[in-house]
Design a protein around this motif. Structure first.
Motif, PDB file in Angstrom:
ATOM      1  N   THR A  36      -6.503   7.620   4.297  1.00  8.34           N
ATOM      2  CA  THR A  36      -7.291   8.077   5.444  1.00  8.34           C
ATOM      3  C   THR A  36      -8.375   9.053   5.011  1.00  8.34           C
ATOM      4  O   THR A  36      -9.500   9.003   5.513  1.00  8.34           O
ATOM      5  N   ASP A  40     -11.500   6.796   5.874  1.00 11.97           N
ATOM      6  CA  ASP A  40     -11.952   7.164   7.218  1.00 11.97           C
ATOM      7  C   ASP A  40     -12.530   8.565   7.315  1.00 11.97           C
ATOM      8  O   ASP A  40     -13.231   8.880   8.263  1.00 11.97           O
ATOM      9  N   TRP A  42     -11.886  13.025   6.774  1.00 11.94           N
ATOM     10  CA  TRP A  42     -10.891  14.030   7.142  1.00 11.94           C
ATOM     11  C   TRP A  42     -10.731  14.179   8.649  1.00 11.94           C
ATOM     12  O   TRP A  42      -9.737  14.732   9.118  1.00 11.94           O
ATOM     13  N   GLN A  43     -11.669  13.687   9.460  1.00 17.22           N
ATOM     14  CA  GLN A  43     -11.564  13.798  10.913  1.00 17.22           C
ATOM     15  C   GLN A  43     -10.422  12.949  11.462  1.00 17.22           C
ATOM     16  O   GLN A  43      -9.895  13.232  12.533  1.00 17.22           O
ATOM     17  N   LYS A  44     -10.040  11.891  10.765  1.00 14.06           N
ATOM     18  CA  LYS A  44      -8.998  10.984  11.241  1.00 14.06           C
ATOM     19  C   LYS A  44      -7.588  11.382  10.781  1.00 14.06           C
ATOM     20  O   LYS A  44      -6.627  10.717  11.111  1.00 14.06           O
ATOM     21  N   SER A  46      -4.160  13.168  10.866  1.00 16.09           N
ATOM     22  CA  SER A  46      -3.373  13.762  11.946  1.00 16.09           C
ATOM     23  C   SER A  46      -2.505  14.898  11.415  1.00 16.09           C
ATOM     24  O   SER A  46      -2.256  15.007  10.216  1.00 16.09           O
TER      25      SER A  46
END
Length: 81
Positions: A36, A40, A42-44, A46
């Protein structure tokens, strides 16, 4: 100054193997975290990925070293020469 030596008992090998087996699914979470991060961004990522990755690091630290992490500071004594 010298370190106060105390005998630290390590966990038996069979306990360390059981911890490694139980913690092995968290390796997939660590892989998913890295995937991730790189695909994608670091914003994605969790919060649960971070928590389980930290638990994985803690578990495998215990497996490799054989003892839980030290949470207190080491005590040093003054020696006279």
């Amino acid at each position: 100054m010298t370190e106060v030596t105390s005998k630290t008992k390590t966990l038996p090998p069979n306990v360390r193997i059981m911890i490694a087996l139980v913690a092995s699914p968290t390796l997939l979470v660590v892989g998913m975290l890295f995937y991730t991060l790189f695909i994608d961004g670091w914003q994605k990522v969790s919060v649960s990925m971070i928590v389980f990755s930290l638990l994985c690091v803690l578990a495998y630290y215990v497996v490799i070293t054989g003892r839980p992490p030290r949470l207190t500071k080491k005590k040093y004594t003054q020696t006279k020469n």
